[in-house]
Scaffold this active site. Structure first.
Site, PDB file in Angstrom:
ATOM      1  CD1 TRP A   1      38.110  33.815  39.751  1.00 40.81           C
ATOM      2  CD2 TRP A   1      37.694  32.353  41.304  1.00 40.81           C
ATOM      3  NE1 TRP A   1      37.273  33.117  39.167  1.00 40.81           N
ATOM      4  CE2 TRP A   1      36.926  32.341  40.304  1.00 40.81           C
ATOM      5  CE3 TRP A   1      37.699  31.448  42.374  1.00 40.81           C
ATOM      6  CZ2 TRP A   1      36.052  31.144  40.409  1.00 40.81           C
ATOM      7  CZ3 TRP A   1      36.878  30.301  42.324  1.00 40.81           C
ATOM      8  CH2 TRP A   1      35.704  30.368  41.348  1.00 40.81           C
TER       9      TRP A   1
ATOM     10  CE  LYS B   1      42.810  39.308  33.768  1.00 36.74           C
ATOM     11  NZ  LYS B   1      41.985  38.963  34.793  1.00 36.74           N
ATOM     12  CB  ALA B   2      46.712  38.115  38.881  1.00 33.35           C
TER      13      ALA B   2
ATOM     14  N   GLY C   1      41.726  28.692  33.128  1.00 27.71           N
ATOM     15  CA  GLY C   1      40.262  28.873  33.451  1.00 27.71           C
ATOM     16  C   GLY C   1      39.352  28.150  32.513  1.00 27.71           C
ATOM     17  CB  SER C   2      35.666  28.629  31.951  1.00 29.01           C
ATOM     18  OG  SER C   2      35.620  29.683  31.109  1.00 29.01           O
TER      19      SER C   2
ATOM     20  CD  GLU D   1      44.993  23.792  34.759  1.00 29.66           C
ATOM     21  OE1 GLU D   1      43.732  23.138  34.254  1.00 29.66           O
ATOM     22  OE2 GLU D   1      45.102  24.492  35.599  1.00 29.66           O
ATOM     23  CG  LEU D   2      41.246  25.256  28.815  1.00 26.01           C
ATOM     24  CD1 LEU D   2      40.839  24.921  27.448  1.00 26.01           C
ATOM     25  CD2 LEU D   2      41.388  26.732  29.108  1.00 26.01           C
TER      26      LEU D   2
ATOM     27  CB  CYS E   1      40.620  22.828  37.122  1.00 20.53           C
ATOM     28  SG  CYS E   1      42.301  22.719  37.549  1.00 20.53           S
TER      29      CYS E   1
ATOM     30  CD  GLU F   1      35.500  23.177  35.647  1.00 22.58           C
ATOM     31  OE1 GLU F   1      35.623  23.955  34.872  1.00 22.58           O
ATOM     32  OE2 GLU F   1      36.624  22.541  36.277  1.00 22.58           O
TER      33      GLU F   1
HETATM   34  P1  NAD Z   1      35.046  33.019  33.861  1.00 22.51           P
HETATM   35  O1  NAD Z   1      34.935  32.098  32.947  1.00 22.51           O
HETATM   36  O2  NAD Z   1      34.406  34.483  33.488  1.00 22.51           O
HETATM   37  O3  NAD Z   1      36.368  33.704  34.366  1.00 22.51           O
HETATM   38  C1  NAD Z   1      37.358  32.590  34.704  1.00 22.51           C
HETATM   39  C2  NAD Z   1      38.654  33.228  34.629  1.00 22.51           C
HETATM   40  O4  NAD Z   1      39.114  33.626  33.166  1.00 22.51           O
HETATM   41  C3  NAD Z   1      38.618  34.461  35.523  1.00 22.51           C
HETATM   42  O5  NAD Z   1      39.900  34.391  36.091  1.00 22.51           O
HETATM   43  C4  NAD Z   1      38.566  35.543  34.591  1.00 22.51           C
HETATM   44  O6  NAD Z   1      39.356  36.856  34.857  1.00 22.51           O
HETATM   45  C5  NAD Z   1      39.216  34.854  33.104  1.00 22.51           C
HETATM   46  N1  NAD Z   1      38.682  35.532  32.088  1.00 22.51           N
HETATM   47  C6  NAD Z   1      37.335  35.498  31.767  1.00 22.51           C
HETATM   48  N2  NAD Z   1      37.070  36.015  30.476  1.00 22.51           N
HETATM   49  C7  NAD Z   1      38.529  36.380  29.866  1.00 22.51           C
HETATM   50  C8  NAD Z   1      38.848  36.795  28.896  1.00 22.51           C
HETATM   51  N3  NAD Z   1      38.168  37.142  27.612  1.00 22.51           N
HETATM   52  N4  NAD Z   1      40.186  36.973  28.536  1.00 22.51           N
HETATM   53  C9  NAD Z   1      41.074  36.529  29.417  1.00 22.51           C
HETATM   54  N5  NAD Z   1      40.617  36.269  30.701  1.00 22.51           N
HETATM   55  C10 NAD Z   1      39.113  35.859  30.990  1.00 22.51           C
HETATM   56  O7  NAD Z   1      34.088  32.842  34.997  1.00 22.51           O
HETATM   57  P2  NAD Z   1      34.394  32.903  36.407  1.00 22.51           P
HETATM   58  O8  NAD Z   1      32.761  33.070  37.253  1.00 22.51           O
HETATM   59  O9  NAD Z   1      35.333  33.706  37.228  1.00 22.51           O
HETATM   60  O10 NAD Z   1      34.680  31.407  36.937  1.00 22.51           O
HETATM   61  C11 NAD Z   1      33.698  30.436  36.205  1.00 22.51           C
HETATM   62  C12 NAD Z   1      34.369  29.187  35.511  1.00 22.51           C
HETATM   63  O11 NAD Z   1      35.554  29.301  35.241  1.00 22.51           O
HETATM   64  C13 NAD Z   1      34.448  28.000  36.442  1.00 22.51           C
HETATM   65  O12 NAD Z   1      32.902  27.426  36.365  1.00 22.51           O
HETATM   66  C14 NAD Z   1      35.369  27.120  36.051  1.00 22.51           C
HETATM   67  O13 NAD Z   1      34.938  26.323  34.876  1.00 22.51           O
HETATM   68  C15 NAD Z   1      36.199  27.984  35.460  1.00 22.51           C
HETATM   69  N6  NAD Z   1      37.523  28.086  35.915  1.00 22.51           N
HETATM   70  C16 NAD Z   1      38.425  27.530  35.826  1.00 22.51           C
HETATM   71  C17 NAD Z   1      39.762  27.508  36.802  1.00 22.51           C
HETATM   72  C18 NAD Z   1      40.791  26.455  36.471  1.00 22.51           C
HETATM   73  O14 NAD Z   1      41.387  26.214  37.473  1.00 22.51           O
HETATM   74  N7  NAD Z   1      40.852  25.824  35.415  1.00 22.51           N
HETATM   75  C19 NAD Z   1      39.962  28.599  37.587  1.00 22.51           C
HETATM   76  C20 NAD Z   1      38.757  29.455  37.791  1.00 22.51           C
HETATM   77  C21 NAD Z   1      37.501  29.316  36.989  1.00 22.51           C
END
Ligand code: NAD
Length: 478
Positions: A151, A175-176, A228-229, A250-251, A284, A381
């Site tokens: 997001w 899957k956005a 994502g994370s 891309e983490l 990130c 992070e």
């Molecule tokens: P999160 O880790 O639950 O989610 C991050 C993203 O991953 C979200 O878009 C979520 O829908 C997706 N996600 C989560 N679990 C998933 C799964 N099992 N399968 C597929 N997609 C999944 O937590 P959050 O509260 O949304 O964000 C927290 C952390 O995520 C942040 O602290 C940051 O470290 C990381 N993040 C990183 C980026 C990046 O650009 N690398 C972007 C957004 C969030």
């Protein structure tokens, strides 16, 4: 502009999920529910995979020349719709309008870049050992792709995957993020209006873990790309490994920004402050650990704090806003917990450290000094508007601190010494490093992490590699 509810897009059709489920969407500046996004069930995902398989059979046969035309048309449409897309993005994500506009325009640039790169996916003719034999190395699309995007940059995170996949000849299921669906849907609509055949681009939302479990393990999905994370990335990469899927990850990052005492300190503050608080720090590649040489430490910190206090925090729809709210309440809770932990472990909050106002997920630009390496924010992070400042003596100390963490995404350095620049570029373990400026994440340059920050480049000529297989043909006359 009225905020639009978002449907799933499967096989050329926008529809509600088969179970009729809807997930509410909030405006983070007001905490109000502004609409909903349809929730995909297993039956919808089955259909999405079937559509992507069909779409792949069509798109892989479209010549690279023709694919490029459709993509360039999509880029034009994105540009024409910038204002509407940006307003939807700011409403659902919170970032200032100027940043949402720039993100949208950059998506158009990225689409054009890959439209051109797709025409240059060359194979090779390899000299044979005997006369009359041809040895061909061919590069072909991998197949249907499953892409998972977050997001923080609702469009930019998608387009890096979407444009490269399309240019390589792949179909895709995206899957956005459920938090920011309308801008994702508007991006997809631009490609549909440009003439994309049915099934090539599919867009779903729902329960992230259920969707990733289904798509990653599905035999018809040939490539997985996730942003994502690091924690979730490791889970998904393991699952993909069990099923021998190609993966791009891309983490997370925890970027060091090293400021030497021979640097232009004012410039360093200006560039790093903008990079730190862009998108409220939910980036990130945001600089997080500011590692500043002893002689200029006090000057750097006081100038930075002064400017951070002057940043205008507010609703992103107000053109004068410089930093919007955090995207959801989870980030506010995370900031509060990181700050409590830092104070308990002896760190000092030089400015900020708390919410701003009592409505909306606003958080003050924060600067923390004297944080020990045991402080949680020095290791995890923060993904929010927290800058952590520490001092160093010599080059080796700075490089040691920069490399202390398992992350390896972005790094920054400021120095007037050519030798120091080279030592930093060679010594800091990060996928990307920007020296004396902020020059990361352009369409034509690779964007990639190392170590726990993932693998596989997005952007640049390298970006398309993730979406093509190399095959080899050896043949002679009959
Ligand atoms: P999160 O880790 O639950 O989610 C991050 C993203 O991953 C979200 O878009 C979520 O829908 C997706 N996600 C989560 N679990 C998933 C799964 N099992 N399968 C597929 N997609 C999944 O937590 P959050 O509260 O949304 O964000 C927290 C952390 O995520 C942040 O602290 C940051 O470290 C990381 N993040 C990183 C980026 C990046 O650009 N690398 C972007 C957004 C969030």
């Amino acid at each position: 502009m009225t905020y639009q509810d978002t449907l799933l897009h499967i096989g050329g059709r926008w529809s509600e999920g088969s179970g009729g489920g809807r997930i509410p969407v909030l405006n983070p500046a007001t905490e109000e529910t502004i609409g909903w996004v349809a929730k995909a069930e297993k039956a919808d995902l089955e259909q999405a995979v079937a559509a992507a398989v069909k779409g792949f059979q069509v798109w892989r046969r479209v010549s690279a020349f023709e694919r490029s035309k459709v993509m360039r048309k999509a880029a034009d449409i994105i540009r024409e719709r910038t204002e509407d897309i940006a307003r939807a993005m700011t409403t659902e994500q919170g970032k200032p309008l100027a940043q949402a506009r720039l993100e949208t325009l950059t998506a158009a640039d990225m689409t054009e870049w890959f439209a051109e790169e797709g025409r240059r996916v060359y194979g090779r003719v390899i000299p044979a050992r005997a006369e009359g034999i041809y040895q061909l190395s061919l590069r072909e699309p991998v197949g249907p792709v499953a892409a998972f995007t977050p997001w923080n940059f609702p469009i930019s995170q998608i387009i890096k995957k979407l444009a490269a996949a399309l240019a390589g000849g792949c179909s895709i299921i995206i899957k956005a993020a459920e938090e920011t669906p309308a801008s994702a849907a508007a991006l997809v609509q631009a490609f549909l209006d440009a003439g994309m055949p049915d099934g090539v681009i599919n867009l779903v939302f729902g329960a992230p873990a259920e969707i990733s479990e289904y798509l990653i393990t599905h035999p018809d999905i040939r490539k997985v790309s996730f942003t994502g994370s690091t924690a979730i990335g490791k889970q998904l990469a393991s699952l993909a490994g069990l099923h021998m899927k190609r993966v791009t990850m891309e983490l997370g990052g925890h970027a060091p920004a090293i400021v030497f005492d021979d640097a232009d300190v004012d410039k360093a503050v200006t560039v790093l402050l903008a990079a730190k608080y862009r998108n409220a720090g939910q980036v990130c590649i945001a600089p997080t650990r500011f590692i500043v040489q002893e002689n200029v430490y006090d000057q750097f910190v006081s100038t930075f704090v002064d400017k951070a206090e002057k940043l205008k925090v507010g609703n992103g729809m107000d053109e004068s806003t410089e930093m919007g709210p955090l995207a959801h309440d989870r980030r506010v809770a995370a900031m509060e917990s990181l700050i409590q932990d830092a104070i308990a472990k002896g760190a000092k909050v030089r400015t900020g450290g708390e919410r701003s106002g009592n409505k909306g997920y606003f958080f003050k630009p924060t600067v923390i000094t004297d944080a020990s390496v045991e402080t949680t924010a020095m290791n995890l992070e923060p993904f929010g508007p927290i800058a952590l400042m520490s001092r160093f003596d010599g080059l080796e100390d700075a490089i040691g601190e920069a490399n202390r963490l398992p992350y390896g995404l972005a790094a920054y350095a400021f120095t007037r010494s050519a030798k120091t620049s080279i030592d930093i570029a060679n010594g800091v373990e990060s996928g990307m490093i920007s020296i004396n400026q902020n020059g990361l994440a352009l369409p034509e340059t690779p964007f990639a992490g190392i170590k726990d920050s993932g693998y596989g480049a997005e952007g640049g000529s390298e970006g398309i590699e993730a979406y093509v297989n190399t095959r080899f043909v050896s043949q002679s006359g009959a």
